[in-house]
Each structure stands twice: as C-alpha cells, then as structure tokens.
Design a protein around this motif. Structure first.
Motif, PDB file in Angstrom:
ATOM      1  N   ILE A 164      11.845  -5.959  -3.689  1.00  0.00           N
ATOM      2  CA  ILE A 164      12.095  -4.519  -3.812  1.00  0.00           C
ATOM      3  C   ILE A 164      11.357  -3.795  -2.689  1.00  0.00           C
ATOM      4  O   ILE A 164      10.453  -4.336  -2.071  1.00  0.00           O
ATOM      5  CB  ILE A 164      11.637  -3.976  -5.190  1.00  0.00           C
ATOM      6  CG1 ILE A 164      10.155  -4.285  -5.450  1.00  0.00           C
ATOM      7  CG2 ILE A 164      12.511  -4.537  -6.298  1.00  0.00           C
ATOM      8  CD1 ILE A 164       9.623  -3.716  -6.752  1.00  0.00           C
ATOM      9  N   GLY A 165      11.756  -2.560  -2.459  1.00  0.00           N
ATOM     10  CA  GLY A 165      11.119  -1.752  -1.426  1.00  0.00           C
ATOM     11  C   GLY A 165       9.954  -0.957  -1.985  1.00  0.00           C
ATOM     12  O   GLY A 165       9.687  -0.971  -3.193  1.00  0.00           O
ATOM     13  N   ALA A 166       9.262  -0.245  -1.102  1.00  0.00           N
ATOM     14  CA  ALA A 166       8.036   0.451  -1.494  1.00  0.00           C
ATOM     15  C   ALA A 166       8.281   1.522  -2.569  1.00  0.00           C
ATOM     16  O   ALA A 166       7.468   1.683  -3.485  1.00  0.00           O
ATOM     17  CB  ALA A 166       7.376   1.083  -0.276  1.00  0.00           C
ATOM     18  N   SER A 167       9.407   2.231  -2.478  1.00  0.00           N
ATOM     19  CA  SER A 167       9.694   3.240  -3.505  1.00  0.00           C
ATOM     20  C   SER A 167       9.877   2.580  -4.860  1.00  0.00           C
ATOM     21  O   SER A 167       9.456   3.102  -5.886  1.00  0.00           O
ATOM     22  CB  SER A 167      10.967   4.021  -3.171  1.00  0.00           C
ATOM     23  OG  SER A 167      10.774   4.791  -2.029  1.00  0.00           O
ATOM     24  N   GLU A 168      10.529   1.423  -4.839  1.00  0.00           N
ATOM     25  CA  GLU A 168      10.731   0.695  -6.087  1.00  0.00           C
ATOM     26  C   GLU A 168       9.405   0.143  -6.607  1.00  0.00           C
ATOM     27  O   GLU A 168       9.189   0.080  -7.819  1.00  0.00           O
ATOM     28  CB  GLU A 168      11.750  -0.428  -5.884  1.00  0.00           C
ATOM     29  CG  GLU A 168      13.150   0.092  -5.611  1.00  0.00           C
ATOM     30  CD  GLU A 168      14.130  -1.018  -5.284  1.00  0.00           C
ATOM     31  OE1 GLU A 168      15.120  -1.160  -6.001  1.00  0.00           O
ATOM     32  OE2 GLU A 168      13.905  -1.748  -4.295  1.00  0.00           O
ATOM     33  N   LYS A 183       2.636   6.134  -2.843  1.00  0.00           N
ATOM     34  CA  LYS A 183       3.703   6.964  -3.413  1.00  0.00           C
ATOM     35  C   LYS A 183       3.493   7.253  -4.894  1.00  0.00           C
ATOM     36  O   LYS A 183       4.107   8.148  -5.460  1.00  0.00           O
ATOM     37  CB  LYS A 183       5.058   6.258  -3.242  1.00  0.00           C
ATOM     38  CG  LYS A 183       5.587   6.292  -1.833  1.00  0.00           C
ATOM     39  CD  LYS A 183       7.040   5.887  -1.820  1.00  0.00           C
ATOM     40  CE  LYS A 183       7.777   6.624  -0.702  1.00  0.00           C
ATOM     41  NZ  LYS A 183       9.206   6.698  -0.919  1.00  0.00           N
ATOM     42  N   LEU A 184       2.639   6.441  -5.534  1.00  0.00           N
ATOM     43  CA  LEU A 184       2.358   6.618  -6.953  1.00  0.00           C
ATOM     44  C   LEU A 184       1.628   7.939  -7.196  1.00  0.00           C
ATOM     45  O   LEU A 184       1.734   8.533  -8.268  1.00  0.00           O
ATOM     46  CB  LEU A 184       1.501   5.437  -7.417  1.00  0.00           C
ATOM     47  CG  LEU A 184       1.315   5.163  -8.898  1.00  0.00           C
ATOM     48  CD1 LEU A 184       2.666   4.957  -9.562  1.00  0.00           C
ATOM     49  CD2 LEU A 184       0.452   3.920  -9.070  1.00  0.00           C
ATOM     50  N   GLY A 219       7.345  -6.481  -3.806  1.00  0.00           N
ATOM     51  CA  GLY A 219       7.778  -5.806  -2.583  1.00  0.00           C
ATOM     52  C   GLY A 219       7.854  -6.761  -1.418  1.00  0.00           C
ATOM     53  O   GLY A 219       7.201  -6.563  -0.399  1.00  0.00           O
ATOM     54  N   ASP A 220       8.645  -7.805  -1.588  1.00  0.00           N
ATOM     55  CA  ASP A 220       8.766  -8.832  -0.569  1.00  0.00           C
ATOM     56  C   ASP A 220      10.075  -9.565  -0.811  1.00  0.00           C
ATOM     57  O   ASP A 220      10.340  -9.993  -1.938  1.00  0.00           O
ATOM     58  CB  ASP A 220       7.589  -9.812  -0.666  1.00  0.00           C
ATOM     59  CG  ASP A 220       7.642 -10.837   0.436  1.00  0.00           C
ATOM     60  OD1 ASP A 220       6.970 -10.628   1.445  1.00  0.00           O
ATOM     61  OD2 ASP A 220       8.375 -11.836   0.283  1.00  0.00           O
ATOM     62  N   SER A 270       6.550   1.601  -6.356  1.00  0.00           N
ATOM     63  CA  SER A 270       5.875   2.685  -7.071  1.00  0.00           C
ATOM     64  C   SER A 270       6.587   2.987  -8.387  1.00  0.00           C
ATOM     65  O   SER A 270       5.947   3.307  -9.382  1.00  0.00           O
ATOM     66  CB  SER A 270       5.727   3.925  -6.187  1.00  0.00           C
ATOM     67  OG  SER A 270       6.972   4.446  -5.866  1.00  0.00           O
ATOM     68  N   HIS A 271       7.895   2.828  -8.411  1.00  0.00           N
ATOM     69  CA  HIS A 271       8.646   3.041  -9.656  1.00  0.00           C
ATOM     70  C   HIS A 271       8.256   2.021 -10.724  1.00  0.00           C
ATOM     71  O   HIS A 271       8.062   2.370 -11.893  1.00  0.00           O
ATOM     72  CB  HIS A 271      10.147   2.973  -9.369  1.00  0.00           C
ATOM     73  CG  HIS A 271      11.016   3.431 -10.494  1.00  0.00           C
ATOM     74  ND1 HIS A 271      11.378   2.599 -11.524  1.00  0.00           N
ATOM     75  CD2 HIS A 271      11.573   4.638 -10.774  1.00  0.00           C
ATOM     76  CE1 HIS A 271      12.139   3.276 -12.381  1.00  0.00           C
ATOM     77  NE2 HIS A 271      12.276   4.514 -11.952  1.00  0.00           N
ATOM     78  N   PHE A 275       0.812  -1.221   0.000  1.00  0.00           N
ATOM     79  CA  PHE A 275       0.000   0.000   0.000  1.00  0.00           C
ATOM     80  C   PHE A 275       0.842   1.266   0.000  1.00  0.00           C
ATOM     81  O   PHE A 275       0.460   2.273  -0.579  1.00  0.00           O
ATOM     82  CB  PHE A 275      -1.025  -0.009   1.151  1.00  0.00           C
ATOM     83  CG  PHE A 275      -0.476   0.115   2.537  1.00  0.00           C
ATOM     84  CD1 PHE A 275      -0.434   1.348   3.179  1.00  0.00           C
ATOM     85  CD2 PHE A 275      -0.014  -1.005   3.224  1.00  0.00           C
ATOM     86  CE1 PHE A 275       0.051   1.457   4.485  1.00  0.00           C
ATOM     87  CE2 PHE A 275       0.471  -0.904   4.520  1.00  0.00           C
ATOM     88  CZ  PHE A 275       0.509   0.330   5.153  1.00  0.00           C
ATOM     89  N   HIS A 276       2.029   1.204   0.611  1.00  0.00           N
ATOM     90  CA  HIS A 276       2.910   2.379   0.568  1.00  0.00           C
ATOM     91  C   HIS A 276       3.314   2.693  -0.872  1.00  0.00           C
ATOM     92  O   HIS A 276       3.422   3.849  -1.254  1.00  0.00           O
ATOM     93  CB  HIS A 276       4.175   2.141   1.386  1.00  0.00           C
ATOM     94  CG  HIS A 276       3.950   2.093   2.867  1.00  0.00           C
ATOM     95  ND1 HIS A 276       3.474   3.163   3.573  1.00  0.00           N
ATOM     96  CD2 HIS A 276       4.138   1.098   3.769  1.00  0.00           C
ATOM     97  CE1 HIS A 276       3.380   2.832   4.864  1.00  0.00           C
ATOM     98  NE2 HIS A 276       3.766   1.583   5.002  1.00  0.00           N
TER      99      HIS A 276
END
Ligand code: SF4
Lengths: 468, 200
Positions: free
Chosen positions: A155-159, A56-57, A138-139, A161-162, A51-52
């Motif tokens: 990957i992390g949350a920023s990734e 961020k999107l 994201g896991d 959204s990327h 959800f993060h």
C-alpha cells in the motif's frame, strides 16, 4: 467463520469459491455502491520508509498498535551493528521509526533486536503471517506473505496512515488468476526461475488488477521459503497479490513459531485453514498453464523483469527502440550469448532470495571454490544469519572471498549506501533490474542464488547446471 | 486535500511505456524529508535521472502505457504534485500509483491515444473532458468514487471513521486465532537451529 449469505445460490448449494474470495468475504466490513469495499486488516507492517504515513496521521492515535509491527530494514547498514550508521539521513530514518513505534506503542524489531531483518523475511519467521488473514505494508513486495495463503499486498503512504488510524482499508475487489505449473522442476531450477519465466511470459503488466493463485505439482512441492520467493515477485507481473494454498508444508512450518496460535487456538486455526483452499470448480477470471519440467535457470538481460530468458538463450535482436534503449543501458550487444557475459560483482540477499534455503543453494555452489569477482551476501534476517552461521555457511562465503553482511535490504535498492557503481554489472538475487535500481548507471542481472554463486565463481553469467 | 475541478496549463510529454516509480522518483531520494510548510518538497527530484523536455512549469504530463508501474512508493506522486503536475494522461497506469494519485489530488486520465504533444491543455474533471494543443477535445472515463474524492478534496480517514461502529463490530467478530498471539516459545529459534535435518 460464518458463511456469508451471498455465497449460497438459490438451491442453497455453496457456490465454489476461490481462496481469495473466502478471505475477502470474511474481511469485508462494508461495500460501497461504487464497487469498493472496506476491509478489516489483521496485520500491518511498517518500516523506516513509512515515515510519510506516520506524518499524515497527524494527531490521530494508532487504532490497533497490537496488530502493527515495525521493522528496520531499508536503511540499516550491512556492516557490523557496533559501528554507527555513517549516513545521517539514514540514521535519522532508523531513529524516526523507533520514535514512532515507541510513541504509538508498536512492537519494533529495531536495529539491535534479535528479530530484526527484512520485513518480508522476519515477520513470517515469527509466525505473524498466517493463512487466511489480511496483511498490508507500505512496500510492494508484501505479496511475499501470500505464500501462506494470506491476502497480502503493498500500500502507499496515504493508505498506511489510513490503516494506522482505522485498521481498515478501502479496496476495489481484484480479479482472480490461477497460474498452474505442472510437472517437476529440473535440477537447479528454483522458484525464482519459475516466477521469472512467468513474468517473461505474461509481462510486467500481465496480471494487473488480479490476485494470482499459484497451483499445481511444481508449486505444492516447493517449501515455504521457495513459495515466498514465488509470491514475492507477483508484483513484478503486475499482480496485486500472489497466493499459494496452505497445506501440510505450511502448517508444519508455522507450528510453534513464536507468535503462531497455540493449543485450542491452533486447533481452531487449523480447522479454518483446511477450509481455505479454493473449492473444486471455483472460477478464475484468467488461467495460465506452465510446464514446470520445461523450465531452465533464468536470467534477465534488460531493465525490466520481463526482459528475461533461459540462461541458454541469447540477447534478443534490437528491433524496437525499447530493446535498443535497454541494451544501450545494459552495455550488451544483440545476439550475444547470455551464458558468458562478464560480471563485475555479485549480490546475494533481499526479500526475494535472502532466506536460509537461498543461502544454502548459493553455498552449495561456492563450497571449496573461490569467487573471482567481489560479492556481498546479506542474510534476510538475524534468525537467517544465525541459522546460516550454525551451518557454517558464513565460512563458505568468506572463504570464497565474499563479504558476509548484517541483515537488511542492502544492495537490492541501495538505500543504505550499498550501491553498485555506475556502469558496473551485478549478478543479483533481488527482484528489480530497473534503470538505476542498484545505483545510478548500475547494470543488474536478476537470477537465482545458485546462479549468482556460479557467476561469482566464474566471473561470468554461467549456467549453474554446468558447474555443479 | 486540495480539490481538483478544472485546470488549464501546459503539458509536457514522456513518450515511453513502462515508466516505473524508480524513474519518477529514484529510490535514493525517498529518504528526503517532505514538509511543504517548511518549504521541503520533492520537486527537484522528479525524473531526476531522465530527460523530460518542458517538465518545468508543466501542469499536465502525457505519458506512455503502464505509467507508474513498479514500487508502491507514494513519493512518486509527491514529486509530481510538488513539481506542479496535477494530471497525468496515459493509456494505462500502475494500480498502486493510480490509487496513490487520487489520495493526493493527482488526476490520472486513461486515454488510449492521446496526442503526444505538449503545449496548452485544459482539463474539466466534472465534465470528464480534456483538450489538447492540437485543439482536439476528448471525453474520458473515471471511476465515480475517485472522481468524487478528487472533486471534493475528501479526507479519507475522516470518512471511514464515520463507520466506526461497523468496524468495531467486525473486529469483535473476527475469530480469536486471527489476533496476534503473545510470543510464547522464545526458544523456538534455538531449537530450530540445532536441528540440522530441518535446515538441510
Ligand atoms: S529487499 Fe528490496 S524489494 Fe525487498 S523490501 Fe527491501 S528494498 Fe524492497
């Protein structure tokens, strides 16, 4: 796929390449002078915890909803689906995922979908994970999908959204490591024991910055489910990803899966897949050799996956502060025999060991026996659950006195409320024994499904080879 | 993203190796909403199950090796940032943690032997230099791309989309079998489950 020029050396001969290098080069869109590359992503998996990433999107659209799949797993209850989710926050996250998926036109394996399950179990089952592709989620246990010869990593949350916004990701090229496991595994020695032995040998930072390729006869003789178990815990060795070269086992497993390529596309895919394994003479930055026949069932004694030993071993001497802290948390005394440590409960499931073969291994030990401690068995997906029930495994578990749950992450991480009580000791088939992982103060011992089943029957950590 | 150039503040110390993301932000808090505009943040959950003396009010954390190993949860970075810690110094970091850090404006400084002391600390990222309470000053190395992103506070998605043409071209040239085939064979599982020899 075109051969990139850079893989031809001056005489026009092909430079031998690793499987990883082949996938990397076909997915590299740009490389920047600072050494990072922009990679095309073939599959993007999201779950409630993403959800993060959606937040961020902002107002941006999802670039390729057709390549994005949403799966509810981390917060879904293991009790009957007809009952409401008791916890409002968990229910909110499950609903939020459905909402984000609907808003962006993303296929969603939601709470009531027959394809629901742990993302790393159900997505391969559907034929969405294929050799040669790039897959992210994201896991961190996304490394699981490398079992098919895909380049798959967390990957992390920023990734997140990327990737949602661009279907690409900036990555620094990792190094290559090959872990060669020779020989044949003994009875009751499984992929879980192989990977725990590897982590025990190289440590949780042993493969940092590397993609591991697992090779050798002990690996190629494993089925797909076992290969997934192996690649799953690559992250516990610090690796970015783990991979096994695709072979006949892989192809047979994939053929006719719901989303696998069909007809001419299958033929084209097969041609590409057969060229995918590392070339003879390909150079790995790091090599490790393990004798498969020397391995025994493994069990962790501490609060890091590297704190593991063969079940025939003893709790190590408390000669460092780190070991002392771990033993204090775990409530163990130095020198105690591992075989014989009393447990309070058992958990069989997770993306490491929640597949059909795992349940079969556990059921083989439990059949006709009674568990003397409570235990929870959670299949990795609805498909695994149905297949297990078709084989009568649910009856084996319930007659042994264990609880048969609905698919999800469950007690691996406890985010759905399936927690281990403070101070309680749990024999678990999951992948992490960190402090507080299964609940505040929970004491986790990682092991294979057959070993966990043996612990259920005796109420103690037990060498399953003695029982069977 | 807030650019990171220089900092001067107070350090706290967590002299332990392998502090994983579960210890930075226990999994049970991952479900908490975070919207700083609404005053919802992760500060209160940082190191919730650990004792880290002096963490309140600190802006730099000096930690042991392999800091941030374990799960990919970016919440670990949010918790640090929300608590006001914008720089972590350690001999090494978990890969994913370090990548997440830079995307949120958190500087990770790799130093093999930083003094494990709290007190006043300053960081000058453009000069790649850090000063500790014992008056020692150290130079540190940092990936130039990460430094650039931090110093400029860059939005990565916007940057990537300037390459939209190259991305579209690449996507078009990917082989057809790499696309997602529409689900055919919906009876796959039914037939699969009835074949017991496949299963046992
Ligand atoms: S089963 Fe455990 S390790 Fe796997 S995805 Fe779920 S929480 Fe993560």
């Amino acid at each position: 796929m075109a051969i990139p020029l850079k893989s031809l050396n001056v005489s026009g001969m092909m430079t031998p390449r690793t499987m990883f290098e082949k996938i990397w080069s076909t997915h590299e869109i740009l490389s920047s002078p600072d050494g990072t590359s922009l990679l095309w992503i073939d599959r993007h998996l999201v779950h409630e915890g993403s959800f993060h990433g959606f937040a961020k999107l902002g107002d941006r659209p999802v670039s390729r909803p057709d390549l994005t799949f949403a799966v509810a797993d981390h917060y879904v209850p293991s009790h009957a689906r007809s009952l409401p989710i008791g916890d409002a926050e968990a229910a909110g996250l499950v609903a939020k995922l459905a909402e984000n998926a609907a808003r962006h036109g993303i296929t969603h394996f939601g709470l009531h979908d027959p394809r629901q399950g742990i993302v790393h179990v159900t997505v391969p089952e559907q034929g969405l994970t294929l050799p040669g592709l790039t897959l992210v989620c994201g896991d961190s246990h996304t490394s699981t999908h490398g079992a098919f010869g895909a380049l798959a990593f967390g990957i992390g949350a920023s990734e997140v959204s990327h990737v949602l916004a661009t279907q690409t990701l900036w990555q620094r090229r990792p190094r290559n490591m090959r872990i060669f496991v020779s020989g044949a595994l003994g009875p009751h020695v499984t992929a879980k024991d192989v990977i725990l032995a590897i982590i025990g040998r190289i440590g949780t930072a042993g493969a940092v910055g590397h993609v591991i390729e697992y090779a050798g006869p002990a690996i190629t003789s494993l089925g797909m489910e076992a290969r997934m178990t192996l690649c799953n815990m690559s992250i516990e060795a610090g690796a970015r990803a783990g991979m096994v070269a695709p072979d006949e086992t892989t192809f047979a497993w994939l053929q006719n899966r719901p989303h696998a390529p069909q007809g001419a596309l299958w033929e084209a895919a097969m041609a590409a897949w057969q060229a995918l394994p590392s070339d003879d003479g390909a150079v790995f930055d790091t090599e490790l050799h393990l004798a498969g026949d020397a391995l025994a069932p493994m069990v962790t004694w501490g609060t890091s996956p590297q704190a593991c030993l063969p079940v025939t071993g003893h709790v190590p001497a408390a000669d460092t502060a780190e070991i002392r802290d771990q033993l204090a948390y775990m409530g163990l005394s130095a020198g105690a025999k591992l075989d014989g440590i009393a447990v309070d409960q058992v958990f069989i499931g997770s993306c490491t060991n929640g597949r059909l073969q795992d349940l079969q291994d556990a059921a083989a030990v439990l059949r006709g026996r009674r568990a003397v401690v409570p235990g929870l068995v959670v299949p990795g997906s609805m498909a695994v659950r149905e297949a297990a029930e078709a084989l009568g495994l649910d009856t084996v578990f319930t007659q042994a006195g264990l609880t048969w749950g609905m698919p999800g992450c469950s007690m691996c991480v406890g985010t759905n409320g399936d927690l281990v009580a403070p101070g309680a000791r749990c024999a678990a088939t999951s992948n992490r024994n960190f402090v507080g992982r299964q609940g505040p103060g929970a004491r986790t011992h990682l092991m294979s499904p057959a070993m966990a089943a043996a612990a259920a029957v005796t109420g103690r950590i037990t060498d399953v080879r003695r029982l069977a | 993203m807030t650019p990171f150039t220089t900092l001067s503040g107070r350090a706290c110390v967590l002299a332990q190796d392998n502090v994983d993301t579960d210890q930075i932000l226990p999994a049970r808090f991952l479900r908490k909403p975070r919207d700083r505009a609404k005053g919802q943040d992760y500060a209160a959950y940082l190191f919730h199950d650990l004792e880290v003396p002096g963490v309140a009010g600190a802006s730099v954390l000096i930690a042991g090796a392999n800091f941030g190993c374990g799960s990919s949860r970016e919440g670990a970075v949010y918790a640090l940032i929300d608590a006001g810690i914008t720089c972590v110094v350690a001999p090494s970091f978990g890969d994913i943690f370090a990548a997440n850090a830079v995307r949120n404006g958190l500087l990770t400084v790799v130093l093999a032997d930083a003094p494990m002391i709290g007190g006043d600390v300053w960081v000058d990222l453009p000069a790649q230099r850090i000063g500790f309470a014992d008056q020692s000053v150290r130079d540190f190395a940092i990936d130039p791309a990460r430094k650039h992103q931090l110093v400029e506070g860059l939005d990565e998605i916007g940057l990537t989309l300037t390459h939209a043409d190259a991305i579209t071209r690449h996507a078009r040239d990917m082989p057809a079998w790499l696309q997602v085939a529409p689900p055919t064979n919906k009876s796959f599982f039914a037939s699969f489950f009835s074949k017991k020899e496949v299963l046992s």
